[in-house]
Design an enzyme around this catalytic site. Structure first.
Site, PDB file in Angstrom:
ATOM      1  N   ARG A  24       0.899  -1.055   0.197  1.00 35.10           N
ATOM      2  CA  ARG A  24      -0.063  -0.075   0.046  1.00 35.10           C
ATOM      3  C   ARG A  24       0.892   1.246  -0.149  1.00 35.10           C
ATOM      4  O   ARG A  24       1.779   1.426   0.996  1.00 35.10           O
ATOM      5  CB  ARG A  24      -0.752   0.049   1.197  1.00 35.10           C
ATOM      6  N   ASP A  81      -3.387   4.624  -2.774  1.00 29.33           N
ATOM      7  CA  ASP A  81      -4.414   5.284  -1.968  1.00 29.33           C
ATOM      8  C   ASP A  81      -5.315   6.368  -2.913  1.00 29.33           C
ATOM      9  O   ASP A  81      -6.340   6.708  -2.885  1.00 29.33           O
ATOM     10  CB  ASP A  81      -4.133   5.726  -0.636  1.00 29.33           C
ATOM     11  N   HIS A 139     -15.095   6.441   5.694  1.00 29.00           N
ATOM     12  CA  HIS A 139     -14.178   5.775   6.034  1.00 29.00           C
ATOM     13  C   HIS A 139     -13.602   6.273   7.442  1.00 29.00           C
ATOM     14  O   HIS A 139     -13.152   7.281   7.473  1.00 29.00           O
ATOM     15  CB  HIS A 139     -12.815   5.632   5.139  1.00 29.00           C
ATOM     16  N   ILE A 257     -14.250   2.954  13.605  1.00 31.38           N
ATOM     17  CA  ILE A 257     -15.281   3.824  14.455  1.00 31.38           C
ATOM     18  C   ILE A 257     -16.285   3.350  13.516  1.00 31.38           C
ATOM     19  O   ILE A 257     -17.620   3.013  13.858  1.00 31.38           O
ATOM     20  CB  ILE A 257     -14.929   5.244  14.351  1.00 31.38           C
TER      21      ILE A 257
HETATM   22  P1  AMP Z   1      -8.895   2.244  12.871  1.00 27.14           P
HETATM   23  O1  AMP Z   1      -7.882   3.225  12.508  1.00 27.14           O
HETATM   24  O2  AMP Z   1      -9.700   1.941  11.451  1.00 27.14           O
HETATM   25  O3  AMP Z   1      -8.316   1.062  13.336  1.00 27.14           O
HETATM   26  O4  AMP Z   1      -9.889   2.921  13.794  1.00 27.14           O
HETATM   27  C1  AMP Z   1      -9.432   3.099  15.173  1.00 27.14           C
HETATM   28  C2  AMP Z   1     -10.733   3.977  15.934  1.00 27.14           C
HETATM   29  O5  AMP Z   1     -11.667   3.084  15.926  1.00 27.14           O
HETATM   30  C3  AMP Z   1     -10.142   4.313  17.255  1.00 27.14           C
HETATM   31  O6  AMP Z   1     -10.683   5.568  17.627  1.00 27.14           O
HETATM   32  C4  AMP Z   1     -10.955   3.455  18.145  1.00 27.14           C
HETATM   33  O7  AMP Z   1     -11.153   3.973  19.380  1.00 27.14           O
HETATM   34  C5  AMP Z   1     -12.090   2.945  17.449  1.00 27.14           C
HETATM   35  N1  AMP Z   1     -12.874   1.933  17.390  1.00 27.14           N
HETATM   36  C6  AMP Z   1     -12.371   0.765  17.334  1.00 27.14           C
HETATM   37  N2  AMP Z   1     -13.585  -0.284  17.918  1.00 27.14           N
HETATM   38  C7  AMP Z   1     -14.218   0.579  18.599  1.00 27.14           C
HETATM   39  C8  AMP Z   1     -15.730   0.051  19.196  1.00 27.14           C
HETATM   40  N3  AMP Z   1     -16.111  -0.816  19.308  1.00 27.14           N
HETATM   41  N4  AMP Z   1     -16.526   1.464  19.588  1.00 27.14           N
HETATM   42  C9  AMP Z   1     -15.956   2.589  19.309  1.00 27.14           C
HETATM   43  N5  AMP Z   1     -14.823   2.805  18.404  1.00 27.14           N
HETATM   44  C10 AMP Z   1     -14.158   1.930  18.368  1.00 27.14           C
END
Ligand code: AMP
Length: 325
Positions: A24, A81, A139, A257
């Site tokens: 990537r 990307d 996203h 999220i």
């Molecule tokens: P990513 O960069 O896609 O891994 O997303 C990271 C974000 O997703 C962080 O702010 C985490 O706190 C949030 N996140 C992961 N699982 C949950 C959940 N079950 N509820 C709320 N936020 C989450």
């Protein structure tokens, strides 16, 4: 390079069966607009784009060079990307800057393209229907963006010249008046301002952490404001992207999220209710894929992020297209 050497060693892959390594790469600039084999020319072009994405392209290059050393016989591919947005209309990508600045490559590129390309593929599998005509895709992870996808193709992105623009993110501020950046650069120096803008803003700047789960648990006014800021700006940018598509048929959510946080999804959809989107509270609380209420004129889906498979599929397609070299 060291981590890759250890990781690949631990995987004990049968090297003779590895057809390719695919990476990537966040920024492909103006010329690298589809997944391709990494030749010395492509590597030089990725390096030339490093100034556009100083946090992302240099580590990608380090990975490419490490794999070239460890697996010298394995062809390598780069997936960008920026590529999914490469055909955005010029009116969407052009900044109103003098020509001398624009020809240097100062324009909107858009990011998270591998994630959005995967959404187009997966929304059909999940919904059992063809890709919705006008799809607003969010996203939402530590990096956050939204994309207007018309007939399966990106026509506009909330991210611009760099992944700093657009939505409120984990540690990046999203859209700012350029005068704010000038003021910060005057006070902290260009490198200091860049560090703050990339690492100390967004949810972290508003409430001390970029972890959405921790913000929900905190229950402080600052945490509540940070969540509201995130949702309000996601919806404001999302509504602007609907103008780029001439309306709205479906919303998709992906990322840490987007896939897991029903509170955030619900708040964003409520801000977009004027476009006909209504979320089913029970389905949202359960974390179903289909989230639209019976009264919603807009379909709403959660779609798990699938960037790695997208990179592998695009690399395989490039191998077929370009042939062995
Ligand atoms: P990513 O960069 O896609 O891994 O997303 C990271 C974000 O997703 C962080 O702010 C985490 O706190 C949030 N996140 C992961 N699982 C949950 C959940 N079950 N509820 C709320 N936020 C989450």
């Amino acid at each position: 390079a060291q981590a890759l050497a250890i990781g690949l060693d631990k995987l004990s892959l049968p090297l003779g069966q590895v057809r390719a390594a695919a990476h990537r790469v966040v920024h492909g600039g103006m010329r690298l607009t589809q997944t391709c084999r990494i030749t010395p020319e492509v590597e030089a072009e990725i390096e030339a784009c490093a100034g556009f994405a100083p946090l992302h392209n240099p580590p990608a290059l380090a990975g490419i060079r490490a794999v070239a050393k460890l697996w010298s016989a394995v062809p390598q591919y780069a997936a960008f990307d920026t590529a999914f947005h490469a055909a955005n209309p010029e009116v969407a990508t052009g900044y109103a800057l003098p020509m001398a600045e624009r020809v240097r490559g100062l324009r909107r590129y858009g990011f998270h393209g591998l994630s959005y390309a995967a959404i187009v593929r997966k929304v059909q599998l999940i919904s059992g229907k063809t890709v919705p005509k006008r799809m607003l895709s969010f996203h939402l992870g530590n990096g956050a963006s939204a994309c207007a996808i018309l007939n399966g193709r990106s026509v506009a992105s909330s991210m611009g010249f760099s992944p700093l623009d657009g939505l409120t993110m984990g540690t990046r501020p999203g859209g700012l008046d350029p005068a704010v950046v000038l003021d910060m650069a005057a006070r902290h120096g260009v490198d200091g301002a860049a560090r703050i803008l990339n690492r100390d803003c967004g949810l972290k700047g508003l409430a001390g952490t970029n972890d959405m789960r921790a913000l929900h648990a905190a229950g402080t006014p600052e945490a509540a404001f940070a969540i509201e800021h995130f949702c309000y700006w996601a919806a404001r940018h999302g509504a602007s992207l609907c103008a780029a598509m001439g309306g709205l048929d479906a919303i998709t959510f992906t990322g840490g999220i987007g896939e897991n946080d029903g509170i955030t999804r619900s708040k964003i959809v409520k801000h977009l209710a004027f476009l006909g989107a209504v979320i089913d509270a029970d389905a949202n609380a359960r974390g179903d894929h289909a989230l639209h209420a019976a009264t919603s004129s807009v379909a709403i889906w959660t779609v798990p992020a699938d960037e790695e498979r997208q990179i592998a599929m695009e690399a395989a397609a490039a191998m077929d297209r370009e042939g062995p070299k």
